[in-house]
Structures are given as C-alpha cells and as structure tokens.
Scaffold this motif. Structure first.
Motif, PDB file in Angstrom:
ATOM      1  N   UNK A  91     -33.343   1.758 -27.353  1.00 42.58           N
ATOM      2  CA  UNK A  91     -32.877   0.903 -26.264  1.00 42.58           C
ATOM      3  C   UNK A  91     -31.362   0.757 -26.303  1.00 42.58           C
ATOM      4  N   UNK A  92     -30.831   0.733 -27.491  1.00 37.40           N
ATOM      5  CA  UNK A  92     -29.383   0.583 -27.640  1.00 37.40           C
ATOM      6  C   UNK A  92     -28.642   1.789 -27.055  1.00 37.40           C
ATOM      7  N   UNK A  93     -29.179   2.987 -27.283  1.00 37.18           N
ATOM      8  CA  UNK A  93     -28.550   4.194 -26.727  1.00 37.18           C
ATOM      9  C   UNK A  93     -28.622   4.212 -25.206  1.00 37.18           C
ATOM     10  N   UNK A  94     -29.779   3.800 -24.658  1.00 38.68           N
ATOM     11  CA  UNK A  94     -29.900   3.749 -23.193  1.00 38.68           C
ATOM     12  C   UNK A  94     -28.960   2.719 -22.605  1.00 38.68           C
ATOM     13  N   UNK A  95     -28.852   1.566 -23.277  1.00 38.91           N
ATOM     14  CA  UNK A  95     -27.959   0.521 -22.785  1.00 38.91           C
ATOM     15  C   UNK A  95     -26.507   0.989 -22.837  1.00 38.91           C
ATOM     16  N   UNK A  96     -26.118   1.673 -23.895  1.00 38.52           N
ATOM     17  CA  UNK A  96     -24.749   2.183 -23.998  1.00 38.52           C
ATOM     18  C   UNK A  96     -24.472   3.206 -22.905  1.00 38.52           C
ATOM     19  N   UNK A 125     -24.026   1.290 -19.654  1.00 39.49           N
ATOM     20  CA  UNK A 125     -22.731   0.614 -19.610  1.00 39.49           C
ATOM     21  C   UNK A 125     -21.589   1.587 -19.327  1.00 39.49           C
ATOM     22  N   UNK A 126     -21.770   2.845 -19.712  1.00 36.92           N
ATOM     23  CA  UNK A 126     -20.722   3.845 -19.492  1.00 36.92           C
ATOM     24  C   UNK A 126     -20.731   4.386 -18.064  1.00 36.92           C
ATOM     25  N   UNK A 127     -21.770   4.089 -17.286  1.00 39.80           N
ATOM     26  CA  UNK A 127     -21.851   4.597 -15.913  1.00 39.80           C
ATOM     27  C   UNK A 127     -20.916   3.838 -14.986  1.00 39.80           C
ATOM     28  N   UNK A 128     -20.412   4.569 -14.016  1.00 44.55           N
ATOM     29  CA  UNK A 128     -19.630   3.935 -12.952  1.00 44.55           C
ATOM     30  C   UNK A 128     -20.600   3.303 -11.952  1.00 44.55           C
TER      31      UNK A 128
END
Length: 107
Positions: free
Chosen positions: A72-77, A80-83
């Motif tokens: 979940x942490x990788x998906x959330x990161x 967050x990096x998406x425009x």
C-alpha cells in the motif's frame, strides 16, 4: 509448466493433511466441551474444512489473492507522485469503480 503440475499433488496432500488435523482436533476437543457433539470421520472433517473456507475465506496467506505485488505504501507513493492530469486520466481509465468522491461545497 512442470513446476505448476508439481503443485497440484502438493495442494491435494496439504488438504488431506489439514483434514486429518481438523478431524483429530475436533475429536479431541469438541465432544468434551459440548455434550451433544459427536466424533467425526475423515470425510466429515474435510467437509468441515471446505465449509469453513467457503464461509470465512481462510487459507489466503498474508496478502490474499488480490495482492498485486505492491504494498500500500508503494501505491500511495506512486499516487502522490502523479500530476492532477495523470490522476484524472487514471480515473478515466478505471471507469465508474474508481472515481474520486465529490464533496458538497457549503453555500
């Protein structure tokens, strides 16, 4: 392909072993706890094991069948990096099942 065929007998052996354990535990514990409980045979134990699997969805392992390899942490990161444009495209590609909540603005 050869490794996949090896897993079928292993799965069947695991089910057989687990059914034996369920039978042993049931016969050792339940008749002593509940006065109406009777001892069960191997096939009833296997049926009980399958019924519990259907009702409670066990035996999935730590992450379940729906884990896609990312935490979940990788998906959330990644989110967050998406425009904002990439997020809108993501929602457009996913369709009705993955839309952001629209919040009511107080007037």
């Amino acid at each position: 392909m050869k490794w996949k065929l090896l897993f079928i007998p292993l799965i069947l052996a695991a089910i057989a072993a687990m059914s034996g354990v369920v039978m042993w535990l049931w016969n050792a514990v339940m008749p002593g706890i509940l006065s109406g409980a009777q001892s069960i045979d191997y096939w009833h134990a296997m049926g009980l094991l399958i019924l519990c699997r259907i009702l409670f969805g066990g035996f999935r392992g730590r992450h379940g069948h729906h884990h896609d390899g990312h935490s979940h942490r990788e998906r959330w990161a990644r989110w967050q990096a998406m425009t904002p444009e990439e997020r809108a495209q993501f929602h457009k590609d996913r369709g009705i099942f993955c839309r952001p909540r629209t919040e009511e603005k107080p007037e």
